[in-house]
Design a protein around this motif. Structure first.
Motif, PDB file in Angstrom:
ATOM      1  N   SER A 153       0.854  -1.221  -0.115  1.00 27.55           N
ATOM      2  CA  SER A 153      -0.155  -0.030   0.059  1.00 27.55           C
ATOM      3  C   SER A 153       0.868   0.941  -0.055  1.00 27.55           C
ATOM      4  O   SER A 153       1.921   1.106   0.204  1.00 27.55           O
ATOM      5  CB  SER A 153      -0.885   0.098   1.368  1.00 27.55           C
ATOM      6  OG  SER A 153      -1.657  -1.158   1.092  1.00 27.55           O
ATOM      7  N   PHE A 154       0.211   2.504  -0.373  1.00 28.02           N
ATOM      8  CA  PHE A 154       0.841   3.590   0.010  1.00 28.02           C
ATOM      9  C   PHE A 154       0.134   4.694   0.542  1.00 28.02           C
ATOM     10  O   PHE A 154      -1.127   4.512   0.672  1.00 28.02           O
ATOM     11  CB  PHE A 154       1.225   4.362  -1.542  1.00 28.02           C
ATOM     12  CG  PHE A 154       2.027   3.241  -2.632  1.00 28.02           C
ATOM     13  CD1 PHE A 154       3.202   3.273  -2.356  1.00 28.02           C
ATOM     14  CD2 PHE A 154       1.180   2.511  -3.424  1.00 28.02           C
ATOM     15  CE1 PHE A 154       3.870   2.569  -3.441  1.00 28.02           C
ATOM     16  CE2 PHE A 154       1.898   1.728  -4.354  1.00 28.02           C
ATOM     17  CZ  PHE A 154       3.407   1.696  -4.212  1.00 28.02           C
ATOM     18  N   ILE A 155       1.078   5.652   1.029  1.00 31.46           N
ATOM     19  CA  ILE A 155       0.238   6.895   1.632  1.00 31.46           C
ATOM     20  C   ILE A 155       0.533   8.063   0.466  1.00 31.46           C
ATOM     21  O   ILE A 155       1.546   7.919   0.028  1.00 31.46           O
ATOM     22  CB  ILE A 155       1.006   7.467   2.866  1.00 31.46           C
ATOM     23  CG1 ILE A 155       0.467   6.338   4.011  1.00 31.46           C
ATOM     24  CG2 ILE A 155       0.341   8.601   3.163  1.00 31.46           C
ATOM     25  CD1 ILE A 155       1.402   6.688   5.379  1.00 31.46           C
ATOM     26  N   VAL A 156      -0.598   8.904   0.155  1.00 33.99           N
ATOM     27  CA  VAL A 156      -0.513   9.820  -0.977  1.00 33.99           C
ATOM     28  C   VAL A 156      -0.635  11.158  -0.179  1.00 33.99           C
ATOM     29  O   VAL A 156      -1.741  11.345   0.532  1.00 33.99           O
ATOM     30  CB  VAL A 156      -1.478   9.670  -1.931  1.00 33.99           C
ATOM     31  CG1 VAL A 156      -0.992  10.637  -3.161  1.00 33.99           C
ATOM     32  CG2 VAL A 156      -0.923   8.304  -2.855  1.00 33.99           C
ATOM     33  N   ASN A 157       0.160  12.054  -0.327  1.00 32.99           N
ATOM     34  CA  ASN A 157       0.123  13.411   0.463  1.00 32.99           C
ATOM     35  C   ASN A 157       0.246  14.659  -0.483  1.00 32.99           C
ATOM     36  O   ASN A 157       1.059  14.256  -1.457  1.00 32.99           O
ATOM     37  CB  ASN A 157       1.004  13.428   1.509  1.00 32.99           C
ATOM     38  CG  ASN A 157       0.900  14.709   2.242  1.00 32.99           C
ATOM     39  OD1 ASN A 157      -0.046  15.099   2.573  1.00 32.99           O
ATOM     40  ND2 ASN A 157       2.199  15.402   2.419  1.00 32.99           N
ATOM     41  N   ILE A 158      -0.611  15.600  -0.601  1.00 38.15           N
ATOM     42  CA  ILE A 158      -0.388  16.696  -1.502  1.00 38.15           C
ATOM     43  C   ILE A 158       0.328  17.634  -0.765  1.00 38.15           C
ATOM     44  O   ILE A 158       0.129  17.883   0.489  1.00 38.15           O
ATOM     45  CB  ILE A 158      -1.916  17.079  -1.884  1.00 38.15           C
ATOM     46  CG1 ILE A 158      -1.695  17.856  -3.179  1.00 38.15           C
ATOM     47  CG2 ILE A 158      -2.596  17.676  -0.906  1.00 38.15           C
ATOM     48  CD1 ILE A 158      -3.230  18.409  -3.863  1.00 38.15           C
ATOM     49  N   GLY A 159       0.875  18.499  -1.506  1.00 39.29           N
ATOM     50  CA  GLY A 159       1.832  19.444  -0.938  1.00 39.29           C
ATOM     51  C   GLY A 159       1.258  20.827  -1.045  1.00 39.29           C
ATOM     52  O   GLY A 159       0.436  21.072  -1.910  1.00 39.29           O
ATOM     53  N   LYS A 160       1.878  21.730  -0.587  1.00 35.79           N
ATOM     54  CA  LYS A 160       1.334  23.220  -0.569  1.00 35.79           C
ATOM     55  C   LYS A 160       1.261  23.878  -1.815  1.00 35.79           C
ATOM     56  O   LYS A 160       0.149  24.538  -2.213  1.00 35.79           O
ATOM     57  CB  LYS A 160       2.416  24.138   0.297  1.00 35.79           C
ATOM     58  CG  LYS A 160       1.788  25.655   0.307  1.00 35.79           C
ATOM     59  CD  LYS A 160       0.483  25.778   0.976  1.00 35.79           C
ATOM     60  CE  LYS A 160       0.178  27.215   1.218  1.00 35.79           C
ATOM     61  NZ  LYS A 160       0.184  28.094   0.100  1.00 35.79           N
ATOM     62  N   LEU A 161       2.123  23.519  -2.688  1.00 35.39           N
ATOM     63  CA  LEU A 161       2.308  24.148  -4.147  1.00 35.39           C
ATOM     64  C   LEU A 161       1.243  23.561  -4.798  1.00 35.39           C
ATOM     65  O   LEU A 161       0.612  24.376  -5.601  1.00 35.39           O
ATOM     66  CB  LEU A 161       3.855  23.725  -4.629  1.00 35.39           C
ATOM     67  CG  LEU A 161       3.820  24.195  -6.021  1.00 35.39           C
ATOM     68  CD1 LEU A 161       4.065  25.811  -6.007  1.00 35.39           C
ATOM     69  CD2 LEU A 161       5.012  23.729  -6.881  1.00 35.39           C
ATOM     70  N   VAL A 162       0.958  22.346  -4.832  1.00 35.55           N
ATOM     71  CA  VAL A 162       0.088  21.615  -5.618  1.00 35.55           C
ATOM     72  C   VAL A 162      -1.543  22.051  -4.946  1.00 35.55           C
ATOM     73  O   VAL A 162      -2.450  22.394  -5.759  1.00 35.55           O
ATOM     74  CB  VAL A 162      -0.009  20.144  -5.705  1.00 35.55           C
ATOM     75  CG1 VAL A 162      -1.117  19.512  -6.618  1.00 35.55           C
ATOM     76  CG2 VAL A 162       1.632  19.713  -6.429  1.00 35.55           C
ATOM     77  N   ASP A 163      -1.419  22.067  -3.640  1.00 38.98           N
ATOM     78  CA  ASP A 163      -2.911  22.418  -3.134  1.00 38.98           C
ATOM     79  C   ASP A 163      -3.141  24.037  -3.560  1.00 38.98           C
ATOM     80  O   ASP A 163      -4.441  24.265  -3.624  1.00 38.98           O
ATOM     81  CB  ASP A 163      -2.624  22.471  -1.279  1.00 38.98           C
ATOM     82  CG  ASP A 163      -3.896  23.028  -0.787  1.00 38.98           C
ATOM     83  OD1 ASP A 163      -4.854  22.481  -1.343  1.00 38.98           O
ATOM     84  OD2 ASP A 163      -3.631  23.136   0.281  1.00 38.98           O
TER      85      ASP A 163
END
Length: 233
Positions: A153-163
């Protein structure tokens, strides 16, 4: 902390000379991967194939995540910003057992001793923690343990720039790695916009935080990489 890193490039064109800083960076970012040459051909072959396959899987996960956001929020132009991935990177990380306590590694938030300081990512992160705990995220003003990914499995996180590009509709999460009593391994993959992607405005046309200084991702990454170099060296 970083044991081994690879990017998307296996070859690069002949040497390039230019007085344009961005064009030089465009060329430099295509640095080809360097693979181990241990003298054991079987090991070298399996090592390379394993890392290449892992990179491709995580790149597909990251891009699928972007496509899912685009569909759910009706942002059809979002995936085009990630059609190339010149700066994507995958790294095998080792957080060794701490032999000495560094006072700078205590949390400013709650005093917890940390392996990795509290921070918010910038781009899309696809993370494998395997069976190693320690990762914590800030939620409702409290750090909470994140379940491990296990083997598949994976954890996917979105960063500030993409947010910012998606009008802050998916939160970029502040996180950290708390101190644990074992050598902790993880694999991180980072997917950012392509070099020429316009990051100055969100998909709905709003000025982004990055857009106050930069127009394209290449301009932003030039300063970001410089800051990272100063921090680590």
């Amino acid at each position: 902390k970083n044991l081994y890193n690879i990017g998307p490039h296996e070859t690069r064109a002949a040497s390039f000379e230019s007085d344009d800083i961005l064009e030089k960076l465009r060329y430099d970012c295509q640095e080809p991967n360097v693979w181990p040459e241990t003298g054991n051909c079987t090991f070298d072959k399996v090592f390379k194939e394993t890392f290449q396959a892992g990179f491709e899987i995580r790149r597909n996960v990251g891009r699928a995540f972007i496509r899912s956001i685009a569909r759910a929020m009706e942002y059809p132009n979002l995936p085009a910003l990630f059609s190339e991935d010149e700066f994507s990177a995958m790294g095998l990380r080792k957080y060794p057992i701490r032999r000495k306590i560094n006072s700078n590694m205590y949390s400013d938030f709650d005093g917890t001793l940390l392996r990795e300081l509290e921070h918010i990512d910038s781009t899309v992160t696809v993370l494998s923690t395997f069976n190693n705990d320690g990762l914590e995220v800030l939620y409702k003003n409290q750090y909470r343990a994140v379940p491990v990914t296990g083997e598949n499995s994976f954890i996917v996180n979105i960063g500030k720039l993409v947010d910012d590009l998606i009008d802050n509709k998916v939160p970029s999460v502040r996180h950290r790695v708390a101190e644990v009593d074992f050598d902790r391994y993880s694999i991180t993959y980072f997917l950012g916009p392509q070099f020429d992607a316009d990051i100055s405005r969100s998909v709905s046309g709003k000025l982004t935080d990055a857009g106050q200084k930069y127009t394209i991702f290449g301009e932003w990454i030039k300063d970001y990489l410089g800051a990272i170099e100063l921090f680590y060296y």
